[in-house]
Design a protein around this motif. Structure first.
Motif, PDB file in Angstrom:
ATOM      1  N   GLY A 117      44.980  39.489  46.078  1.00 32.31           N
ATOM      2  CA  GLY A 117      43.765  39.160  46.048  1.00 32.31           C
ATOM      3  C   GLY A 117      42.900  38.311  45.089  1.00 32.31           C
ATOM      4  N   TRP A 118      43.539  38.310  44.609  1.00 32.88           N
ATOM      5  CA  TRP A 118      43.844  37.276  42.941  1.00 32.88           C
ATOM      6  C   TRP A 118      43.541  35.153  43.496  1.00 32.88           C
ATOM      7  CZ3 TRP A 118      46.686  38.819  38.419  1.00 32.88           C
ATOM      8  CH2 TRP A 118      46.276  40.539  38.086  1.00 32.88           C
ATOM      9  N   VAL A 119      44.453  35.608  43.925  1.00 30.02           N
ATOM     10  CA  VAL A 119      45.144  34.609  44.943  1.00 30.02           C
ATOM     11  C   VAL A 119      44.392  33.904  46.113  1.00 30.02           C
ATOM     12  CG1 VAL A 119      46.910  33.303  46.527  1.00 30.02           C
ATOM     13  CG2 VAL A 119      47.808  34.999  44.686  1.00 30.02           C
ATOM     14  N   LEU A 120      43.789  34.666  46.756  1.00 22.78           N
ATOM     15  CA  LEU A 120      43.144  34.139  47.713  1.00 22.78           C
ATOM     16  C   LEU A 120      41.930  33.760  46.924  1.00 22.78           C
ATOM     17  CD1 LEU A 120      43.391  37.501  50.417  1.00 22.78           C
ATOM     18  CD2 LEU A 120      44.388  34.703  50.330  1.00 22.78           C
ATOM     19  N   ASP A 121      40.817  34.562  46.193  1.00 27.08           N
ATOM     20  CA  ASP A 121      40.095  33.806  45.800  1.00 27.08           C
ATOM     21  C   ASP A 121      40.291  32.341  44.480  1.00 27.08           C
ATOM     22  OD1 ASP A 121      37.492  34.937  43.693  1.00 27.08           O
ATOM     23  OD2 ASP A 121      38.349  33.926  42.477  1.00 27.08           O
ATOM     24  N   TYR A 122      41.598  32.143  44.345  1.00 21.50           N
ATOM     25  CA  TYR A 122      41.340  30.691  43.669  1.00 21.50           C
ATOM     26  C   TYR A 122      41.318  29.834  44.768  1.00 21.50           C
ATOM     27  CZ  TYR A 122      42.150  31.600  38.428  1.00 21.50           C
ATOM     28  OH  TYR A 122      41.727  32.220  37.439  1.00 21.50           O
ATOM     29  N   ILE A 123      42.365  30.327  46.454  1.00 20.61           N
ATOM     30  CA  ILE A 123      41.857  28.877  46.997  1.00 20.61           C
ATOM     31  C   ILE A 123      40.419  28.752  47.220  1.00 20.61           C
ATOM     32  CG2 ILE A 123      42.064  28.725  49.827  1.00 20.61           C
ATOM     33  CD1 ILE A 123      43.899  30.842  50.015  1.00 20.61           C
ATOM     34  N   THR A 144      39.353  36.525  33.170  1.00 18.75           N
ATOM     35  CA  THR A 144      38.563  37.279  32.690  1.00 18.75           C
ATOM     36  C   THR A 144      37.046  37.873  33.860  1.00 18.75           C
ATOM     37  OG1 THR A 144      38.465  36.505  31.007  1.00 18.75           O
ATOM     38  CG2 THR A 144      37.901  38.736  30.848  1.00 18.75           C
ATOM     39  N   GLY A 145      36.546  36.232  33.863  1.00 17.31           N
ATOM     40  CA  GLY A 145      35.180  36.966  34.636  1.00 17.31           C
ATOM     41  C   GLY A 145      35.821  37.828  35.968  1.00 17.31           C
ATOM     42  N   LEU A 146      36.576  37.427  36.846  1.00 12.67           N
ATOM     43  CA  LEU A 146      36.817  37.663  38.389  1.00 12.67           C
ATOM     44  C   LEU A 146      38.186  39.146  37.924  1.00 12.67           C
ATOM     45  CD1 LEU A 146      37.885  37.477  40.933  1.00 12.67           C
ATOM     46  CD2 LEU A 146      40.144  36.535  40.595  1.00 12.67           C
ATOM     47  N   LEU A 147      38.294  39.760  36.784  1.00 13.78           N
ATOM     48  CA  LEU A 147      39.196  40.585  36.268  1.00 13.78           C
ATOM     49  C   LEU A 147      38.588  41.669  36.050  1.00 13.78           C
ATOM     50  CD1 LEU A 147      41.875  39.473  34.176  1.00 13.78           C
ATOM     51  CD2 LEU A 147      42.204  40.267  36.798  1.00 13.78           C
ATOM     52  N   LEU A 153      36.945  42.321  43.617  1.00 15.71           N
ATOM     53  CA  LEU A 153      38.914  42.354  43.439  1.00 15.71           C
ATOM     54  C   LEU A 153      38.596  43.498  44.420  1.00 15.71           C
ATOM     55  CD1 LEU A 153      39.612  43.408  39.750  1.00 15.71           C
ATOM     56  CD2 LEU A 153      39.897  40.956  40.575  1.00 15.71           C
ATOM     57  N   LEU A 154      37.882  43.915  44.765  1.00 18.83           N
ATOM     58  CA  LEU A 154      38.114  45.321  45.629  1.00 18.83           C
ATOM     59  C   LEU A 154      38.046  44.490  47.176  1.00 18.83           C
ATOM     60  CD1 LEU A 154      35.994  48.366  45.209  1.00 18.83           C
ATOM     61  CD2 LEU A 154      38.683  48.130  45.918  1.00 18.83           C
ATOM     62  N   GLY A 155      37.075  43.544  47.284  1.00 19.24           N
ATOM     63  CA  GLY A 155      36.726  43.009  48.517  1.00 19.24           C
ATOM     64  C   GLY A 155      38.209  41.808  48.935  1.00 19.24           C
ATOM     65  N   TRP A 156      38.626  40.911  48.107  1.00 20.32           N
ATOM     66  CA  TRP A 156      39.702  40.648  47.830  1.00 20.32           C
ATOM     67  C   TRP A 156      41.103  41.637  48.556  1.00 20.32           C
ATOM     68  CZ3 TRP A 156      38.831  36.144  49.816  1.00 20.32           C
ATOM     69  CH2 TRP A 156      38.480  35.067  49.187  1.00 20.32           C
TER      70      TRP A 156
END
Ligand code: PHE
Length: 456
Positions: A117-123, A144-147, A153-156
């Motif tokens: 999920g973090w990876v998707l966000d980073y794209i 940190t903001g993402l975490l 987080l739930l969405g991704w």
């Protein structure tokens, strides 16, 4: 004989699709996210060498055993082990390998999907230029903001689980096979592009020394256990994924050659990922030992401050997303096949059900973290526990049981029949490894690292 019965499912269209799918399972976050950061945490060179030794001495022989069990069983891992135990006149309790594997797969999916999920966000972050020119503090803050943003987080995490479920629901040849056929070539191309970019613009010499200089003083018992655990993790061993994939393998294909190719590609890609990441990290004076955040803090900082970094950063995270997806599908395939074959649950339903279990595990990871107070490199609780127990305990123990079953419980002629095209000398060597060296090796590393046995 049982194993020649007609199968309820269709298999891979060819040996090549099997190689692509199994390589897709093997190459994942383990290679691109985990391998570089644990190499960083355990000090580089010596760790890499132990990891390579584990792949060679334990990983490849156990993978041959696991694929062999799958192809002979021709069913999902649980039913295959039941059928094979029966064929060998061994206790049905061997199906424990399948059960424990299914559990380990769901445990891994839980934290795996959160990271994916973090990876998707980073794209998106790399593509929209929001990290361009950012300092390392900015990037750490962004991470940190993402975490600490649980909705995001739930969405991704949910999005990634849905993609995984959609592919597995499509079945073996249409879902898993097509994903491998389309995504794996793309992955190779992206990886080579990134390697070229990193070597051209990063500090390749320093990265090379970091990864390959041997410094034995950095090797602890824990480092050896982590290296062994990672060898299993990265090859998708010890939890039934290769058993399930092997059950769809064409009967005539050579197991030895095929497995060698998969293990070779997996190792090569881990090393290339290291050589694509560390040069950039070093060129920007960043630390390699920053833990799970390495790929999400140091690397984006580097990309954000390089010409073409936005484009290559975006491509990088797309690559990681693809790698994660083709692995995640193999985490639930064993359980989905079992529900489908044994309980006649439709594939769509079975995939949704297991996806839901993994989703709940991920939710537990997200809600138990303490990232707000501790910052992004600490406070992982459920996340780290799931990873540690599944990767460093369950996978090696699963591998140990697989080796013992293939080496001792199964009748030698059945084994030889599946491995018939292996040269007699190689077959003899494999047998010694699978009966003695792999089980003893796993046991010693395990007992040593848990403190039950003290070496030196
Ligand atoms: N091999 C995958 C990776 O390296 C993870 C995985 C482990 C997938 C076990 C399936 C089974 O990312």
């Amino acid at each position: 004989m049982e194993h020649t019965e007609a199968r309820p499912h269709r298999g891979w269209a060819s040996r090549w699709i099997f190689i692509l799918a199994a390589t897709g399972s093997a190459v994942g976050l383990g290679n691109i996210w985990k391998f570089p950061y644990i190499t960083g945490e355990y000090g580089g060179g010596a760790f890499v060498l132990v990891y390579l030794a584990c792949i060679l001495v334990v990983g490849i022989p156990v993978m041959m055993a696991e694929v062999m069990l799958g192809r002979r069983g021709r069913r999902n891992p649980i039913s295959s082990m039941e059928a094979l135990a029966k064929e060998a006149g061994a206790p049905a309790a061997w199906s424990l390998i399948g059960w424990a594997g299914m559990l380990a797969g769901l445990m891994i999916l839980s934290f795996y999907s959160v990271v994916a999920g973090w990876v998707l966000d980073y794209i998106l972050r790399m593509a929209d230029g929001s990290l361009t020119g950012a300092s390392s503090e900015n990037v750490t803050q962004a991470f940190t903001g993402l975490l600490t943003n649980r909705n995001e987080l739930l969405g991704w995490h949910t999005a990634f689980i849905l993609m995984t479920v959609a592919i597995v629901a499509g079945g073996v040849s249409k879902g898993l096979g097509n994903a491998a056929r389309i995504l794996m070539p793309l992955l190779f191309v992206l990886l080579l592009l990134l390697l070229g970019y990193s070597l051209a613009s990063g500090d390749a010499t320093r990265a090379f020394h970091f990864m390959f200089d041997f410094n034995a003083s950095k090797l602890s018992g824990e480092a050896v256990l982590v290296a062994l655990g990672h060898a299993f993790f990265t090859l998708s061993l010890g939890m039934g994924a290769m058993l399930a994939y092997g059950s769809y393998m064409p009967g005539k294909a050579s197991i030895g050659g095929t497995v060698l190719m998969i293990a070779f590609l997996d190792t090569l890609i881990a090393l290339i990922a290291g050589m694509a990441i560390f040069p950039l990290v070093f060129a920007h004076g960043l630390e390699p030992g920053s833990g799970p955040g390495l790929m999400f803090m140091s690397l984006p900082t580097a990309f954000g401050n390089m010409p073409g970094g936005g484009l290559f950063g975006t491509l990088f995270f797309i690559l990681v997303g693809i790698a994660a997806l083709t692995s995640a599908i193999s985490l639930i395939e064993p359980g989905v096949a079992w529900l489908n074959e044994t309980w006649h649950v439709k594939r769509l339903r079975a995939s949704i059900l297991l996806g839901l279990v993994g989703w709940l595990g991920g939710v537990a990871c997200i809600f138990s973290n303490n990232w707000l107070e501790t910052g992004p490199t600490d406070g992982w609780y459920v996340f780290e526990t799931l990873d540690f127990v599944a990767s460093n305990v369950m996978l090696p123990l699963g591998g140990l049981l697989i080796a013992l079953f293939a080496g001792w419980a199964m009748k030698a002629p059945s084994v030889r029949e599946e491995l018939r095209d292996l040269h007699p000398a190689l077959y003899g060597a494999w047998r010694v490894v699978i009966r003695f060296i792999a089980p003893i090796g796993i046991a010693v590393v395990f007992l040593n690292s848990t403190g039950l046995l003290k070496l030196g």
